[in-house]
Design an enzyme around this catalytic site. Structure first.
Site, PDB file in Angstrom:
ATOM      1  N   ARG A  53       0.859  -1.181   0.000  1.00  0.00           N
ATOM      2  CA  ARG A  53       0.000   0.000   0.000  1.00  0.00           C
ATOM      3  C   ARG A  53       0.894   1.229   0.000  1.00  0.00           C
ATOM      4  O   ARG A  53       1.715   1.393   0.899  1.00  0.00           O
ATOM      5  CB  ARG A  53      -0.860  -0.054   1.261  1.00  0.00           C
TER       6      ARG A  53
ATOM      7  N   THR B 290      -0.683   7.619  -1.005  1.00  0.00           N
ATOM      8  CA  THR B 290      -1.995   7.548  -1.671  1.00  0.00           C
ATOM      9  C   THR B 290      -2.886   6.464  -1.073  1.00  0.00           C
ATOM     10  O   THR B 290      -4.086   6.443  -1.306  1.00  0.00           O
ATOM     11  CB  THR B 290      -1.816   7.236  -3.167  1.00  0.00           C
TER      12      THR B 290
ATOM     13  N   ASP C  74       0.768  -2.492  12.356  1.00  0.00           N
ATOM     14  CA  ASP C  74       1.219  -2.925  11.030  1.00  0.00           C
ATOM     15  C   ASP C  74       1.583  -4.406  11.087  1.00  0.00           C
ATOM     16  O   ASP C  74       2.583  -4.791  11.701  1.00  0.00           O
ATOM     17  CB  ASP C  74       2.438  -2.091  10.602  1.00  0.00           C
TER      18      ASP C  74
ATOM     19  N   ASP D   5       5.114  -5.480   9.769  1.00  0.00           N
ATOM     20  CA  ASP D   5       6.183  -5.087  10.696  1.00  0.00           C
ATOM     21  C   ASP D   5       6.195  -5.976  11.938  1.00  0.00           C
ATOM     22  O   ASP D   5       7.252  -6.348  12.447  1.00  0.00           O
ATOM     23  CB  ASP D   5       6.018  -3.625  11.125  1.00  0.00           C
TER      24      ASP D   5
END
Ligand code: PRP
Ligand code: URA
Length: 207
Positions: free
Chosen positions: A103, A107, A198, A201
């Site tokens: 991603r 944006t 995340d 991560d």
């Protein structure tokens, strides 16, 4: 919303530990695998069976084996990778495809960088990604599978935001979504709230 929330107590207990910010990567990976095993049980529920004859030590009888549509497991890189081993433990003969997608941090649009799939013919696909946030990545990944001829696709995630579920439902109404948690919202960076942060991560210990 067309979504199956797997609310089994073991799944909910493990998901809660994954959400905690102090849960380390090793524990996070282990729990992701365990939850995928438990959810995989539900997502494979409609695999077709055929009868065939076997012999027990006492007599001949009819056994059952998985037949019909062969299974294809497709993780969305990176985070979906953490769910592959569990699915392969459940169905060792499944074929594995890979969709590379991230991603864009500005944006929030998905950027595709890789796609390698097994033979599509008559195969049921299970797409894997722990996070369904805006839905951009999963909608694009599903489209990549469909563009290559896949017709039967399910999507297995760990945590979903309502916005992502709505987008996948709208763009791909034929794709059944399975999740362990249907969360409240997205924040200004399109992270799921309350979410678990995340996923990539946390699985790989980056950042
Ligand atoms: C995360 C996650 C999904 C995507 C979800 O991947 O694993 O693929 O974001 O967001 P969306 O629903 O808004 O598209 P990320 O882009 O962080 O890539 P990574 O797995 O390589 O870290
Ligand atoms: N990707 C993640 O890993 N987590 C989120 O909350 C949203 C997108």
């Amino acid at each position: 919303m067309n979504i199956t929330v797997i609310d089994h107590p073991l799944v909910q207990h493990k998901l809660t530990i994954m959400r905690k910010k102090n849960t380390c990567s090793a524990e996070f990976r282990k729990l992701l695998k365990e939850i995928t095993l438990l959810m995989g049980y539900e997502v494979t529920r409609d695999l077709q069976l055929e009868e065939f004859e076997i012999e027990t030590p006492l007599e001949k009888t009819a056994g059952k084996r998985i037949t019909g549509k062969k299974l294809g497991i497709v993780p969305i890189l990176r985070a979906g990778f953490g769910m592959v081993d569990a699915m392969l433990e459940l169905v060792p003969s499944a074929r594995v495809g890979v969709v590379g997608m991230y991603r864009d941090p500005k944006t929030f649009k998905p950027v595709e960088y890789y796609c390698k799939l097994p033979d599509i013919h008559n195969r049921q696909f299970i797409l894997l990604d722990p996070m369904l946030a805006t839905g951009g990545s999963s909608v694009a990944a599903i489209q990549m599978l469909k563009d290559r001829g896949a017709k039967n696709i399910k999507f297995l995630c760990l945590v979903a935001a309502p916005q992502g579920v709505e987008l996948v439902n709208r763009e791909h109404p034929d794709v059944q979504i399975y999740t362990a948690g249907l969360d409240r919202d997205l924040d200004e960076n399109n992270y799921i709230l309350p979410g678990l942060g995340d996923a990539g991560d946390r699985i790989f210990g980056t950042k």
